[in-house]
Design an enzyme around this catalytic site. Structure first.
Site, PDB file in Angstrom:
ATOM      1  N   GLN A  87       8.752  10.291   2.539  1.00  0.00           N
ATOM      2  CA  GLN A  87       9.531   9.197   3.110  1.00  0.00           C
ATOM      3  C   GLN A  87      10.688   8.789   2.190  1.00  0.00           C
ATOM      4  O   GLN A  87      11.179   7.668   2.265  1.00  0.00           O
ATOM      5  CB  GLN A  87       8.635   7.992   3.390  1.00  0.00           C
ATOM      6  CG  GLN A  87       7.558   8.265   4.428  1.00  0.00           C
ATOM      7  CD  GLN A  87       6.782   7.020   4.806  1.00  0.00           C
ATOM      8  OE1 GLN A  87       7.292   6.107   5.433  1.00  0.00           O
ATOM      9  NE2 GLN A  87       5.508   6.981   4.429  1.00  0.00           N
TER      10      GLN A  87
ATOM     11  N   ASP B 261       5.885  -0.200  -6.524  1.00  0.00           N
ATOM     12  CA  ASP B 261       5.766   0.124  -5.101  1.00  0.00           C
ATOM     13  C   ASP B 261       6.957   0.984  -4.669  1.00  0.00           C
ATOM     14  O   ASP B 261       8.039   0.903  -5.251  1.00  0.00           O
ATOM     15  CB  ASP B 261       5.736  -1.185  -4.303  1.00  0.00           C
ATOM     16  CG  ASP B 261       5.426  -0.964  -2.829  1.00  0.00           C
ATOM     17  OD1 ASP B 261       4.840   0.082  -2.489  1.00  0.00           O
ATOM     18  OD2 ASP B 261       5.770  -1.843  -2.021  1.00  0.00           O
ATOM     19  N   GLU B 262       6.768   1.811  -3.643  1.00  0.00           N
ATOM     20  CA  GLU B 262       7.842   2.644  -3.078  1.00  0.00           C
ATOM     21  C   GLU B 262       8.547   3.441  -4.184  1.00  0.00           C
ATOM     22  O   GLU B 262       9.781   3.474  -4.286  1.00  0.00           O
ATOM     23  CB  GLU B 262       8.859   1.785  -2.313  1.00  0.00           C
ATOM     24  CG  GLU B 262       8.275   0.947  -1.191  1.00  0.00           C
ATOM     25  CD  GLU B 262       7.924   1.763   0.051  1.00  0.00           C
ATOM     26  OE1 GLU B 262       7.950   3.004  -0.018  1.00  0.00           O
ATOM     27  OE2 GLU B 262       7.617   1.147   1.089  1.00  0.00           O
TER      28      GLU B 262
ATOM     29  N   LYS C  50      -1.074   1.736   1.804  1.00  0.00           N
ATOM     30  CA  LYS C  50      -0.401   1.689   0.504  1.00  0.00           C
ATOM     31  C   LYS C  50      -0.445   0.293  -0.119  1.00  0.00           C
ATOM     32  O   LYS C  50      -0.848   0.135  -1.279  1.00  0.00           O
ATOM     33  CB  LYS C  50       1.043   2.146   0.687  1.00  0.00           C
ATOM     34  CG  LYS C  50       1.966   1.874  -0.482  1.00  0.00           C
ATOM     35  CD  LYS C  50       3.384   2.293  -0.184  1.00  0.00           C
ATOM     36  CE  LYS C  50       3.998   1.502   0.953  1.00  0.00           C
ATOM     37  NZ  LYS C  50       4.265   0.093   0.557  1.00  0.00           N
ATOM     38  N   THR C  51      -0.048  -0.715   0.639  1.00  0.00           N
ATOM     39  CA  THR C  51       0.006  -2.072   0.098  1.00  0.00           C
ATOM     40  C   THR C  51      -1.384  -2.568  -0.267  1.00  0.00           C
ATOM     41  O   THR C  51      -1.568  -3.283  -1.259  1.00  0.00           O
ATOM     42  CB  THR C  51       0.660  -3.022   1.126  1.00  0.00           C
ATOM     43  OG1 THR C  51       1.945  -2.518   1.476  1.00  0.00           O
ATOM     44  CG2 THR C  51       0.806  -4.418   0.561  1.00  0.00           C
TER      45      THR C  51
END
Length: 746
Positions: A251, A220-221, A33-34
């Site tokens: 998640q 992000d997230e 992801k990052t």
């Protein structure tokens, strides 16, 4: 193609190259992801020639922002990311508000109130409204207001929807609190998200200017965003619609602090032209571990379907540990850690133990200490160092020794008795003048010339301690602690506060009560308050980490998100514990997502453990195995005997060996370099039915608390069998065999 993009897999590369329009990247656990976010930013700057100041990247932690900036700097051959807007939601919008908040009537030099400041201002607001914190806890009001702000519910709407007494009164406090923040030219943390929405709504020209400035927005997230974060990012991206969000709905585990999974599930409804990329190639875990994760999460209805694909090998089956109680569960975990460490030659740092609630750490910590296994608690503090535990223990110490001034000062105003610092100073002066202890001064408060209100409060406190002393003289440690909780209403007050933090503190206190009951049951002739406090003192004096950074990591599953370990133990896999009691389908689905997070932290080996009985609220309770285990293919789960769970064999019986110890089929000690296996058996458990008959006068045993000893006398049989043991350091003790968990030393 620029060389650094060749380092991406096909789907990652496609997502990075899709620079125009809305994009959602569904990034499964361990799928990079990052990497996708950082490579996309580097691509925009280096290849698309987008000025860095026109890119806004929003994260949830300063650590994540720092890591992203570091990676981007490493990818760019020239130039710097100093002009790049990258940071947490709160830090970025605080920076914007410093420039523009004057447009909605604030001074640019506004203060930012932390949590303590906010609670203090709420308390002032309540005093002005004549609302008592006894009936409306400050922490509860703060939690309600914070939750409302994160959901972008302002005072008028909150007041309209208020239901019960607490909500109605909190609505009044909310309104007054907002006024007082304005009077102080101050914002709280939640306002850093609320005020930009207000600003943009009142200043459309400014919003248009910022929309043009921030042409590319990355988040992000995204599954962790709340409504306020959703609204402000949607407003900023409305002109160019170049919004790029990365996350994993599987998640999403923070609804209790405002996160709304709908933001991710509805992204394609908000942006009809959005492109969706699914990152499913997992570079972290074995195929077996990922199969378990896929098996579990597919049972959720509200999700974007995906299946993780392992890029590692098949790996070992999951191991299911079954124990008769929570202490034996922890002991088995410790045995596996020692065995694997010996056979594989790996450090303690390779292991992690997860649990659903912080209170569960107590038994695990005790067993780690007894087995001399270095450990560290993450996301919390050691059980015995938690404030509420130290408060309760201070009461017990004071009951045992009323000259313990430190313990007295710790609890004299807990729960609140309106005995402030000025009153305590006068009390100390009275004690010194009379040459007596603080407690004696309290008992003679009517002689000190104090105000009647203070005399009444001190007399009530002394009566409490005297009552507890009486109970301690003829009762067990459990009896004293139970009476303490009853007379002080500590547990009820925490339950009434009804915030996540208060409920967690109450769980810890109930675990202490369970510990006292367990201690009293196992030590019928040595269960006094003094015996119990001696045990706690030895435990609380232990230093968690002894070997530099080489330790087993202990943490809740929530704290484990974003981490990974070669070997993971998920403990307490029981109904009403994991999953916790769920009243709504959405709650059960979040518990399942939490289990999914736990599974996907493991790289090489995953253990799931549960106990057939567990002390809860000071009472032993029978437990049912978690339904989540039943959702995993039984062919990839093995019992401790090495059988597939699908085979459902009878429990293997012990067979004699030349050493006189039981053997269980395959070799107990794993071969060096061999796959992960069950650990060698510990010495015989004298509490098990087939071993009780082995106890006779002269048998050498080992007790978890009292150490080595020799059986001096055996009394009775069956479930009521007792043994008198002469311990090397603790003297003679009479124990119930069923609970004592004695180990026979051959």
């Amino acid at each position: 193609m620029t060389d650094f993009l060749r380092e991406l897999n096909d789907v990652q590369r496609e997502a990075v190259l899709a620079t125009e329009g809305p994009v959602m990247v569904l990034a499964g656990a361990g799928s990079g992801k990052t990497r996708v976010i950082t490579y996309r930013i580097a691509h925009l700057i280096r290849n698309v020639q987008v000025p860095a100041q026109n890119i806004l990247a929003l994260t949830f932690t300063n650590k994540a922002a720092k890591e992203m900036r570091h990676r981007i700097d490493g990818l760019l051959e020239r130039g710097s990311t100093s002009d790049l807007w990258i940071g947490t939601f709160h830090s970025v919008f605080a920076r914007l508000l410093r420039s523009y908040i004057h447009l909605i009537g604030y001074d640019r030099n506004f203060s930012i109130f932390d949590t303590d400041d906010s609670k203090s201002l709420i308390k002032q607001s309540m005093q002005e409204l004549n609302l008592s914190p006894d009936t409306l806890p400050v922490n509860l009001v703060h939690s309600m207001i914070s939750k409302a702000k994160n959901s972008f519910v302002l005072p008028p709407e909150f007041h309209r929807n208020a239901g019960d007494y607490q909500q109605q009164k909190s609505a009044l406090v909310y309104e007054r609190y907002v006024q007082k923040l304005r009077e102080n030219n101050a914002l709280d943390f939640d306002d850093l998200l609320i005020k930009p929405i207000e600003l943009f709504g009142e200043q459309p020209a400014l919003l248009a200017q910022l929309q043009e400035y921030f042409r590319y927005i990355l988040i992000d997230e995204y599954q962790d965003t709340n409504k306020a974060q959703y609204l402000v990012s949607k407003m900023l991206s409305a002109a160019h619609r170049n919004i790029f969000v990365v996350g994993d709905d599987a998640q999403s585990i923070y609804s209790w602090r405002g996160a709304d999974i709908s933001n991710m599930l509805n992204f394609q409804d908000d942006y009809n032209e959005a492109q969706l990329f699914k990152l499913v190639d997992n570079y972290r875990s074995t195929k077996t571990i990922l199969q378990a994760a896929n098996d579990v999460i597919r049972n959720n209805q509200r999700q974007i379907k995906k299946e993780l694909v392992a890029k590692a090998g098949t790996g070992d089956p999951l191991t299911l540990i079954e124990a008769y109680n929570e202490r034996r569960e922890a002991e088995k975990v410790a045995e596996y850690i020692r065995s694997i460490r010996l056979s594989k030659g790996i450090d303690y740092r390779a292991f992690a133990i997860f649990y659903r609630t912080n209170a569960q750490s107590r038994v695990i910590e005790d067993v780690m200490r007894q087995n001399r296994i270095s450990y560290k608690i993450f996301g919390s503090v050691s059980f015995y160092k938690r404030k509420e535990i130290k408060d309760a223990v201070a009461y017990l110490r004071l009951v045992l020794n009323d000259r313990d001034g430190e313990s007295l000062l710790r609890v004299i105003n807990f729960p609140p008795r309106k005995i402030g610092d000025v009153s305590i100073s006068k009390l100390k002066e009275f004690a010194e003048t009379g040459g007596m202890s603080l407690y004696e001064a309290i008992r003679r408060a009517d002689e000190g010339g104090f105000q009647s209100r203070l005399v009444h409060a001190l007399t009530d406190f002394a009566n409490l301690i005297e009552t507890l002393k009486t109970r301690a003289s003829d009762g067990t440690a459990y009896d004293v602690l139970s009476l303490l909780f009853e007379m002080t209403s500590i547990s009820s007050l925490l339950q009434a506060e009804n915030t996540p933090e208060a409920l967690a503190r109450n769980e810890n206190l109930q675990e202490l009560l369970s510990m006292a009951r367990d201690f009293s049951d196992h030590n019928p002739d040595a269960s006094t308050l003094g015996d119990f406090l001696s045990t706690i003192s030895l435990a609380s004096d232990y230093e968690e980490v002894q070997d530099s950074d080489n330790y087993v990591s202990l943490m809740t599953v929530h704290a484990a998100k974003g981490l990974e370990f070669p070997v993971v133990f998920v403990t307490g896999m029981e109904e009403k514990l994991f999953p916790l009691n769920c009243h709504e389908a959405s709650e059960l689905e979040e518990e399942r997502r939490l289990f999914y997070v736990a599974i996907t932290r493991a790289r090489e080996k995953l253990f799931l453990s549960w106990a057939q009985s567990r002390y809860q609220y000071g009472q032993p309770q029978m437990c049912l195995r978690s339904t989540f285990i039943n959702e995993i293919d039984p062919d990839i789960i093995c019992t401790e005997g090495g059988h597939k769970l699908s085979e459902r064999p009878r429990k293997p019986s012990a067979t004699p060996s030349t050493t006189g110890r039981p053997t269980y089929g395959a070799s107990s000690v794993p071969r060096p370099g061999a796959p992960f296996q069950r650990p060698p058996q510990s010495p015989s458990q004298a509490g098990s039915p087939d071993q009780k008959s082995a106890l006779r006068v002269g048998t050498r045993v080992h007790h978890a608390i009292f150490g080595p000893g020799t059986v001096l006398e055996v009394q009775g049989s069956g479930a009521k069998q007792k043994v008198k043991i002469g311990f090397r350091t603790a003297g003679e003790k009479t124990l119930m065999v069923q609970y004592a968990n004695l180990k026979i030393v051959q």
